[in-house]
Design a protein around this motif. Structure first.
Motif, PDB file in Angstrom:
ATOM      1  N   ASN A 120     -52.992 -20.341   0.912  1.00 33.84           N
ATOM      2  CA  ASN A 120     -52.136 -21.452   1.336  1.00 33.84           C
ATOM      3  C   ASN A 120     -50.656 -21.128   1.227  1.00 33.84           C
ATOM      4  OD1 ASN A 120     -54.196 -23.416   1.965  1.00 33.84           O
ATOM      5  ND2 ASN A 120     -54.588 -23.538  -0.243  1.00 33.84           N
ATOM      6  N   GLU A 121     -50.330 -19.848   1.195  1.00 37.37           N
ATOM      7  CA  GLU A 121     -48.926 -19.462   1.015  1.00 37.37           C
ATOM      8  C   GLU A 121     -48.067 -19.856   2.206  1.00 37.37           C
ATOM      9  OE1 GLU A 121     -48.369 -15.412  -0.118  1.00 37.37           O
ATOM     10  OE2 GLU A 121     -49.808 -15.529  -1.784  1.00 37.37           O
ATOM     11  N   LEU A 122     -48.660 -19.956   3.394  1.00 34.32           N
ATOM     12  CA  LEU A 122     -47.892 -20.318   4.583  1.00 34.32           C
ATOM     13  C   LEU A 122     -47.294 -21.715   4.418  1.00 34.32           C
ATOM     14  CD1 LEU A 122     -48.877 -19.710   8.260  1.00 34.32           C
ATOM     15  CD2 LEU A 122     -48.125 -21.970   7.555  1.00 34.32           C
ATOM     16  N   VAL A 123     -48.133 -22.692   4.053  1.00 35.76           N
ATOM     17  CA  VAL A 123     -47.648 -24.059   3.862  1.00 35.76           C
ATOM     18  C   VAL A 123     -46.635 -24.101   2.728  1.00 35.76           C
ATOM     19  CG1 VAL A 123     -48.330 -26.402   3.210  1.00 35.76           C
ATOM     20  CG2 VAL A 123     -49.753 -25.083   4.792  1.00 35.76           C
ATOM     21  N   ASP A 124     -46.919 -23.402   1.644  1.00 41.43           N
ATOM     22  CA  ASP A 124     -46.025 -23.386   0.489  1.00 41.43           C
ATOM     23  C   ASP A 124     -44.668 -22.809   0.874  1.00 41.43           C
ATOM     24  OD1 ASP A 124     -45.656 -23.633  -2.497  1.00 41.43           O
ATOM     25  OD2 ASP A 124     -45.333 -21.479  -2.277  1.00 41.43           O
ATOM     26  N   TYR A 125     -44.675 -21.716   1.610  1.00 41.08           N
ATOM     27  CA  TYR A 125     -43.420 -21.066   2.020  1.00 41.08           C
ATOM     28  C   TYR A 125     -42.577 -21.993   2.895  1.00 41.08           C
ATOM     29  CZ  TYR A 125     -40.243 -18.053   4.625  1.00 41.08           C
ATOM     30  OH  TYR A 125     -39.123 -17.513   5.210  1.00 41.08           O
ATOM     31  N   LEU A 126     -43.228 -22.635   3.851  1.00 38.84           N
ATOM     32  CA  LEU A 126     -42.485 -23.496   4.766  1.00 38.84           C
ATOM     33  C   LEU A 126     -41.979 -24.757   4.072  1.00 38.84           C
ATOM     34  CD1 LEU A 126     -44.642 -23.046   7.973  1.00 38.84           C
ATOM     35  CD2 LEU A 126     -42.319 -22.213   7.590  1.00 38.84           C
ATOM     36  N   GLN A 127     -42.764 -25.296   3.143  1.00 47.28           N
ATOM     37  CA  GLN A 127     -42.290 -26.464   2.398  1.00 47.28           C
ATOM     38  C   GLN A 127     -41.026 -26.128   1.616  1.00 47.28           C
ATOM     39  OE1 GLN A 127     -45.810 -27.540   0.146  1.00 47.28           O
ATOM     40  NE2 GLN A 127     -46.310 -29.205   1.555  1.00 47.28           N
ATOM     41  N   LYS A 128     -40.975 -24.942   1.074  1.00 47.12           N
ATOM     42  CA  LYS A 128     -39.767 -24.533   0.340  1.00 47.12           C
ATOM     43  C   LYS A 128     -38.563 -24.436   1.272  1.00 47.12           C
ATOM     44  CE  LYS A 128     -42.334 -21.895  -3.135  1.00 47.12           C
ATOM     45  NZ  LYS A 128     -42.695 -20.540  -3.600  1.00 47.12           N
ATOM     46  N   ALA A 129     -38.828 -24.226   2.567  1.00 48.36           N
ATOM     47  CA  ALA A 129     -37.746 -24.141   3.551  1.00 48.36           C
ATOM     48  C   ALA A 129     -37.434 -25.495   4.174  1.00 48.36           C
ATOM     49  CB  ALA A 129     -38.125 -23.142   4.639  1.00 48.36           C
ATOM     50  N   GLY A 130     -38.132 -26.548   3.704  1.00 53.71           N
ATOM     51  CA  GLY A 130     -37.862 -27.886   4.212  1.00 53.71           C
ATOM     52  C   GLY A 130     -38.711 -28.297   5.392  1.00 53.71           C
ATOM     53  N   VAL A 131     -39.777 -27.544   5.683  1.00 51.74           N
ATOM     54  CA  VAL A 131     -40.678 -27.868   6.797  1.00 51.74           C
ATOM     55  C   VAL A 131     -41.889 -28.609   6.238  1.00 51.74           C
ATOM     56  CG1 VAL A 131     -42.081 -26.938   8.678  1.00 51.74           C
ATOM     57  CG2 VAL A 131     -39.918 -25.822   8.046  1.00 51.74           C
ATOM     58  N   PRO A 151     -41.511 -26.340  14.132  1.00 52.18           N
ATOM     59  CA  PRO A 151     -40.061 -26.515  14.258  1.00 52.18           C
ATOM     60  C   PRO A 151     -39.397 -26.057  12.963  1.00 52.18           C
ATOM     61  CG  PRO A 151     -41.116 -28.613  13.750  1.00 52.18           C
ATOM     62  CD  PRO A 151     -42.187 -27.558  13.689  1.00 52.18           C
ATOM     63  N   ILE A 152     -38.436 -25.174  13.057  1.00 54.35           N
ATOM     64  CA  ILE A 152     -37.803 -24.642  11.854  1.00 54.35           C
ATOM     65  C   ILE A 152     -36.299 -24.526  12.057  1.00 54.35           C
ATOM     66  CG2 ILE A 152     -39.840 -23.348  11.108  1.00 54.35           C
ATOM     67  CD1 ILE A 152     -38.511 -20.815  12.200  1.00 54.35           C
ATOM     68  N   PRO A 153     -35.552 -24.431  10.955  1.00 53.77           N
ATOM     69  CA  PRO A 153     -34.112 -24.183  11.068  1.00 53.77           C
ATOM     70  C   PRO A 153     -33.850 -22.831  11.728  1.00 53.77           C
ATOM     71  CG  PRO A 153     -34.667 -25.006   8.888  1.00 53.77           C
ATOM     72  CD  PRO A 153     -35.961 -24.695   9.564  1.00 53.77           C
ATOM     73  N   ASP A 881     -41.664 -27.815  -6.950  1.00 56.29           N
ATOM     74  CA  ASP A 881     -41.939 -29.031  -6.173  1.00 56.29           C
ATOM     75  C   ASP A 881     -40.676 -29.857  -5.959  1.00 56.29           C
ATOM     76  OD1 ASP A 881     -44.580 -28.447  -5.790  1.00 56.29           O
ATOM     77  OD2 ASP A 881     -45.332 -29.735  -7.397  1.00 56.29           O
ATOM     78  N   VAL A 882     -39.817 -29.911  -6.972  1.00 53.27           N
ATOM     79  CA  VAL A 882     -38.548 -30.633  -6.806  1.00 53.27           C
ATOM     80  C   VAL A 882     -37.714 -29.972  -5.721  1.00 53.27           C
ATOM     81  CG1 VAL A 882     -36.365 -31.250  -7.914  1.00 53.27           C
ATOM     82  CG2 VAL A 882     -38.518 -31.548  -9.150  1.00 53.27           C
ATOM     83  N   ASN A 883     -37.708 -28.663  -5.687  1.00 55.95           N
ATOM     84  CA  ASN A 883     -36.925 -27.945  -4.677  1.00 55.95           C
ATOM     85  C   ASN A 883     -37.512 -28.133  -3.277  1.00 55.95           C
ATOM     86  OD1 ASN A 883     -35.009 -27.034  -6.474  1.00 55.95           O
ATOM     87  ND2 ASN A 883     -36.050 -25.085  -6.865  1.00 55.95           N
ATOM     88  N   GLU A 888     -36.700 -30.444   2.041  1.00 57.50           N
ATOM     89  CA  GLU A 888     -37.151 -31.332   3.111  1.00 57.50           C
ATOM     90  C   GLU A 888     -36.108 -32.387   3.429  1.00 57.50           C
ATOM     91  OE1 GLU A 888     -40.883 -33.085   2.201  1.00 57.50           O
ATOM     92  OE2 GLU A 888     -42.009 -31.197   2.251  1.00 57.50           O
ATOM     93  N   ARG A 889     -35.613 -33.066   2.387  1.00 56.76           N
ATOM     94  CA  ARG A 889     -34.655 -34.143   2.608  1.00 56.76           C
ATOM     95  C   ARG A 889     -33.347 -33.628   3.186  1.00 56.76           C
ATOM     96  NH1 ARG A 889     -35.871 -39.556   1.283  1.00 56.76           N
ATOM     97  NH2 ARG A 889     -38.140 -39.540   1.396  1.00 56.76           N
ATOM     98  N   THR A 890     -32.897 -32.487   2.722  1.00 58.38           N
ATOM     99  CA  THR A 890     -31.647 -31.927   3.229  1.00 58.38           C
ATOM    100  C   THR A 890     -31.776 -31.576   4.701  1.00 58.38           C
ATOM    101  OG1 THR A 890     -31.087 -31.038   1.043  1.00 58.38           O
ATOM    102  CG2 THR A 890     -29.963 -30.076   2.943  1.00 58.38           C
ATOM    103  N   ARG A 891     -32.872 -30.923   5.073  1.00 57.26           N
ATOM    104  CA  ARG A 891     -33.078 -30.552   6.469  1.00 57.26           C
ATOM    105  C   ARG A 891     -33.260 -31.784   7.345  1.00 57.26           C
ATOM    106  NH1 ARG A 891     -31.041 -25.658   7.623  1.00 57.26           N
ATOM    107  NH2 ARG A 891     -31.951 -23.987   6.368  1.00 57.26           N
ATOM    108  N   GLN A 892     -33.983 -32.789   6.843  1.00 54.01           N
ATOM    109  CA  GLN A 892     -34.171 -34.023   7.614  1.00 54.01           C
ATOM    110  C   GLN A 892     -32.843 -34.723   7.857  1.00 54.01           C
ATOM    111  OE1 GLN A 892     -37.077 -36.484   5.596  1.00 54.01           O
ATOM    112  NE2 GLN A 892     -38.520 -34.787   5.477  1.00 54.01           N
ATOM    113  N   LEU A 893     -32.000 -34.748   6.840  1.00 55.16           N
ATOM    114  CA  LEU A 893     -30.714 -35.426   6.972  1.00 55.16           C
ATOM    115  C   LEU A 893     -29.828 -34.729   7.990  1.00 55.16           C
ATOM    116  CD1 LEU A 893     -28.947 -37.739   5.924  1.00 55.16           C
ATOM    117  CD2 LEU A 893     -28.021 -36.148   4.221  1.00 55.16           C
ATOM    118  N   GLU A 894     -29.876 -33.403   8.034  1.00 63.18           N
ATOM    119  CA  GLU A 894     -29.071 -32.659   8.996  1.00 63.18           C
ATOM    120  C   GLU A 894     -29.385 -33.099  10.419  1.00 63.18           C
ATOM    121  OE1 GLU A 894     -28.787 -28.477   6.412  1.00 63.18           O
ATOM    122  OE2 GLU A 894     -30.004 -28.595   8.220  1.00 63.18           O
ATOM    123  N   VAL A 895     -30.654 -33.312  10.702  1.00 61.63           N
ATOM    124  CA  VAL A 895     -31.066 -33.752  12.033  1.00 61.63           C
ATOM    125  C   VAL A 895     -30.802 -35.241  12.218  1.00 61.63           C
ATOM    126  CG1 VAL A 895     -33.029 -34.001  13.599  1.00 61.63           C
ATOM    127  CG2 VAL A 895     -32.786 -31.925  12.231  1.00 61.63           C
TER     128      VAL A 895
END
Length: 960
Positions: A120-131, A151-153, A881-883, A888-895
């Motif tokens: 499950n590293e794919l989901v974990d990696y992308l969550q850390k990137a805000g996806v 969709p990614i930065p 998990d906090v990160n 996620e919130r930072t990337r969502q706010l940018e959009v």
């Protein structure tokens, strides 16, 4: 909902309904039914030799030697983002008999381990990137395709490169670990459990008929439980090796990227995709036309209404030439006019049906259908069906009128004009969907410049004869016609037979029909001249780009001009009060007040006349009344500001109460409610609302008895009372306007609204979630499925900082529960934690945890859930998990900050809460300030379980 539309939503594996991809023809049809036109691009020139439509010059289309296809387009909406889709011409239709369900299973496995992202590293990696998994990262499986979405930065080169690596891994490098396969069996069985229900039971029976016994009838993507449980690993691997290959794949990349660099990366990374040594033929399956008529009839315990539907099937035509495009435009006009006819029929005191409609649209595989359907009241099958079919026959005999056609043309041209104006603000997802359709279906992608010019030239030449000719062709019911009759179990033995329905059709055809008369009012919208008011003060909030106006009647206006869209202004208006100011005995009338006015027209126009008046205008204005507020909301094009402001004024000063129309609406609602208890989802929803609302009459579900309590005169009186004073109203406008251009409309129309200077507040009804620990079991439905709702609630410390921490808690809890209940236990398909908090009438919160599962697993999964809650209370979350939450919130706010919807909702909520408008300026700092200890504290403060409600839905047989 028409049956064929249910087909598409039901058969697709979708984590998000928005993943349904309509082709160009579908989009044209969908627009005229009230959807959004999605035809965009930047094409040059005219049609090519032979009348074929050109290809948008702004999209780079390429093919690698191994057969792999790619589409690349630079688009900066949104900025610093890129959307990638891996599209496979591989779906459930390619499954062998022993593989039924494995196309969909394979889609799941792509998230459970690839060469570069094990387990499950794919989901974990992308969550850390805000996806977000499910929200951003997504996929679906259909009959003929499997599509992966990412969709990614685009502003992080490493993340961007890894995004392409993920797509490359999905194309051919899934690991298909036996351990992960075993874990995923349970997840997919739970997804299948979610889909089990009345529609699935009926589908299994009518699919072989409506799909003419083709392979499509037996390849629904979710598959067979027996195969999902027991297939051999090699069977899945064989499907993957046979079909995940470059000649059946395309990568679509649209976003804020460099096209040449992107193409080089694709060539470098995807050129080594291998074809099988002996590739299997990718057969194109079709649904044959049998040149006969068919009939299907069934009842089910969980159906609420009786429906009769007529489907006439035709071969679907791909849009490649200008002639194809013209036909699609004519079909769009036809559907708009059909919709208007049935809308008029529904505006009666005693409408002959609950709901009726007809249109022509794409179906499944190689077919499109002319469809007519009606939902009828018990015992009124003949009356309802004849009303439906009379309009079909009336049009077939007499055709449409010129005035109907001109209105439809105006509406269609307005949609193209809006798309053309917005061409530089078109979201990347829109382009992706078009290119995907081009790859899968072969439909042309000429671009909005070409399309707009084409439509402007073509529309004036379309005649009623053109439309009538297609109507007669598509609704020719001599052959390839299916009649479907479905009803609640209580109607068993009483349903019309094939002979009955065919006799009704004949009687309508032989009756003395008269041509349709198109009545158009020649009046103006408002009956009196408006004197207007004045703007008495103006203040700029420069940091937010907002101008605040105060009017002479006390009304306040917030103006936020944006450049996010070129043809969109959204607004929201509110005043304190709402239904809370009406006593319990008048509650039902108060609750119906805005609905009454919404369905009654406005000013000089009844509802039908208003609908015709608004043809060709992009305007939507609607009054609302919630428990604590009343107000208006809507959208407009800048060119239609005058009409929109006239409507705003009218809903204060010239509302209408059409008792005839509203009585008809209530009669239809009563007919639907008679069998509401058949639907276990609605039974559970009503039960949860009643329990959480302490069984207050304002929280219990709808009923015929409640509808009978509505007094139309009282409802209209309450509406007029709530809108009698504009002095305590606040209006918020966001969108494509200049302050100086909108101010004259504000002064004239809003400044002229009545002023009583009332100082009102909403009443505190003291309706709270019950305190203490409560467990409730609800028994409804026949499917082997339970739904669980766990609720923590109580008093709350409402601040922006506390809200941010509460959001972190709910998001982190969702991540942990997904990892535990789904990935570890394989006990659910989806699970979520959702925080709600309010400032008024009191500071209170609630946190919901929801999931569905096998009834036998309910207690085990509840225990696991509460274990995760306790661990958060005791230890707090991990920094990882906090990160994830922060990213996620930072990337969502940018959009979000580049969205009109965000600003309208944000400013509206801040006004409702009497909170500072500038909180958004420090929101990123608040998010980044969240620490694990902060989340642990809110978990301790709010998830102690002192006030805890557990509500579980079980099937009826579980109560025995």
């Amino acid at each position: 909902m028409l049956i064929y539309k249910k087909f598409i939503r039901m058969i697709m594996k979708e984590d998000n309904v928005q993943n349904i991809r309509w082709n160009l023809f579908r989009r044209l049809v969908f627009f005229v039914l009230g959807g959004i036109l999605l035809i965009t691009g930047n094409a040059k020139g005219q049609t090519t030799d032979g009348g074929f439509l050109p290809t948008d010059s702004c999209v780079k289309i390429g093919h690698l030697p191994n057969g792999f296809t790619y589409y690349i387009r630079r688009n900066t909406e949104p900025k610093d983002r890129v959307t990638m889709y891996l599209v496979n011409k591989v779906g459930s239709i390619l499954e062998d008999e022993g593989q039924r369900g494995l196309a969909h299973f394979m889609e799941h496995m792509s998230f459970n381990g690839t060469t570069h992202f094990p387990k499950n590293e794919l989901v974990d990696y992308l969550q850390k990137a805000g996806v977000r998994f499910g929200g951003d990262l997504n996929a679906y499986t259909n009959f003929d395709e499997t599509v992966y979405e990412l969709p990614i930065p685009a502003d992080d080169p490493t993340l961007l490169h890894n995004g392409f690596q993920i797509m490359r891994d999905w194309a051919q490098d899934a690991t298909l670990s036996p351990v992960e396969i075993e874990k995923e069996r349970g997840v997919i069985l739970e997804e299948k459990r979610l889909r089990d229900g009345v529609q699935q039971r009926l589908r299994d029976r009518y699919f072989p008929i409506v799909l003419n016994g083709s392979k499509y009838a037996y390849r629904v993507p979710i598959g067979l439980e027996s195969i999902i449980k027991d297939f051999k690993y090699e069977t899945l691997r064989r499907f993957y090796k046979d079909w995940y290959r470059p000649d059946l794949q395309a990568l679509i990349v649209v976003g804020d990227i460099d096209v040449q660099e992107t193409e080089k990366m694709i060539v470098d990374m995807f050129s080594d995709l291998k074809m099988p040594a002996k590739p299997r033929e990718r057969k194109i399956y079709t649904i044959p036309l049998l040149n006969k008529n068919q009939f299907f009839s069934a009842t089910d315990k969980e159906l609420q209404t009786e429906t009769i539907e007529v489907l006439v099937k035709h071969p679907e035509e791909i849009i490649k030439s200008d002639d194809d495009f013209r036909k699609a435009l004519i079909l769009s006009l036809l559907n708009r006019m059909l919709g208007s006819r049935y809308y008029e029929l529904s505006q009666q005191a005693n409408p002959p049906f609950i709901q009726a409609g007809a249109d022509i649209t794409s179906f499944i595989a190689n077919l499109e259908v002319a469809d007519a359907q009606v939902s009828v009241k018990p015992g009124e099958e003949e009356k309802g069906f004849k009303a439906l079919w009379t309009e079909i026959e009336r049009i077939r005999k007499f055709g449409f009128t010129k005035t109907e056609l001109e209105r439809a043309k105006s509406d269609l041209l307005m949609a193209y004009e809006s798309s053309y104006k917005e061409k530089d603000k078109t979201p990347s997802d829109t382009y992706v969907k078009e290119y995907m359709d081009n790859f899968l279906k072969g439909n042309a992608i000429p671009g909005i410049d070409f399309e707009y010019q084409f439509v402007k030239k073509a529309l004036p030449h379309f005649t009623v004869d053109d439309v009538n000719r297609i109507m007669k062709t598509y609704f020719n019911t001599v052959t390839n016609r299916d009649i479907l009759v479905m009803a609640p179990e209580t109607s068993k033995g009483k349903l019309p037979s094939q002979t009955d329905v065919e006799q009704w059709m004949k009687e309508v055809a032989d009756s003395a029909l008269t041509p349709y008369k198109d009545s158009v009012s020649g009046q103006t919208l408002l009956p009196k001249k408006i004197t207007g008011g004045k703007i008495v003060s103006e203040r700029e909030l420069k940091e937010l780009g907002i101008t605040e106006l105060k009017l002479s009647n006390g009304l306040k206006v917030l103006l936020k001009p944006t450049d996010f869209k070129d043809d969109e202004i959204s607004f929201f208006a509110y005043s304190p009060g709402g239904t809370s100011l009406s006593g319990d005995k008048d509650f039902e009338s108060a609750d119906a007040a805005a609905r009454l006015v919404n369905n009654s027209g406005l000013g000089n126009f009844n509802a039908i006349e208003l609908s015709k008046f608004l043809n060709g205008k992009r305007v939507n204005v609607s009054p609302f009344m919630s428990e604590r507020f009343e107000g208006l909301q809507g959208q407009m094009s800048p060119k239609d500001m005058k009409t929109a402001f006239q409507m705003m004024y009218g809903y204060f000063e010239e509302p209408r109460a059409d008792s005839v129309v509203f009585t008809g609406l209530l009669s239809k609602e009563k007919a639907i409610l008679e069998n509401r208890s058949n639907n276990p989802t609605l039974v559970f929803r009503d039960s949860v609302s009643a329990i959480l609302g302490n069984y207050n009459i304002r929280r219990t579900g709808p009923s015929v008895k409640k509808l009978d309590e509505i007094n139309i005169s009282k409802a209209f009186s309450i509406y007029k009372e709530r809108f009698a004073d504009a002095s305590d109203f606040t209006f918020v406008f966001v969108g494509s306007f200049k302050v100086d251009s909108i101010k004259p409309f504000v002064a004239k129309y809003l400044g002229a609204l009545p002023q009583l200077n009332r100082k009102e507040q909403a009443c505190n009804l003291n309706i709270h979630f019950p305190s203490g620990r409560i467990k409730k079991e609800i028994f409804s439905g026949i499917d082997n499925r339970s739904t669980v709702e766990l609720v923590f609630s109580g008093k709350y410390n409402y601040t922006t900082l506390e809200n941010t921490r509460m959001n972190a808690l709910s998001r982190i809890l969702t991540i942990r529960l997904t990892e535990d209940l789904r990935e570890k236990e394989s006990g659910v398909y989806g699970v979520g934690a959702y925080a709600h908090y309010s400032k008024y009438p009191e500071n209170r919160y609630s946190l919901f945890i929801s999931f569905s599962c096998k009834p036998g697993n309910v207690q085990k999964l509840i225990d696991e859930t509460l274990k995760q809650v306790k661990e958060l209370e005791k230890e707090g979350p991990s920094l990882v998990d906090v990160n994830k939450f922060k990213a996620e919130r930072t990337r969502q706010l940018e959009v979000s900050l580049k969205s009109n919807d965000f600003w309208l909702n944000y400013l509206g909520q801040k006004c409702l809460d009497n909170a500072p408008l500038d909180d958004v300026l420090t929101y990123s700092e608040l998010v980044n300030s969240v620490k694990p200890k902060d989340v642990r504290k809110v978990a301790r403060d709010y998830l102690s379980g002192k006030n805890f409600i557990q509500i579980v839905l079980y099937p009826k047989q579980a109560s025995n």
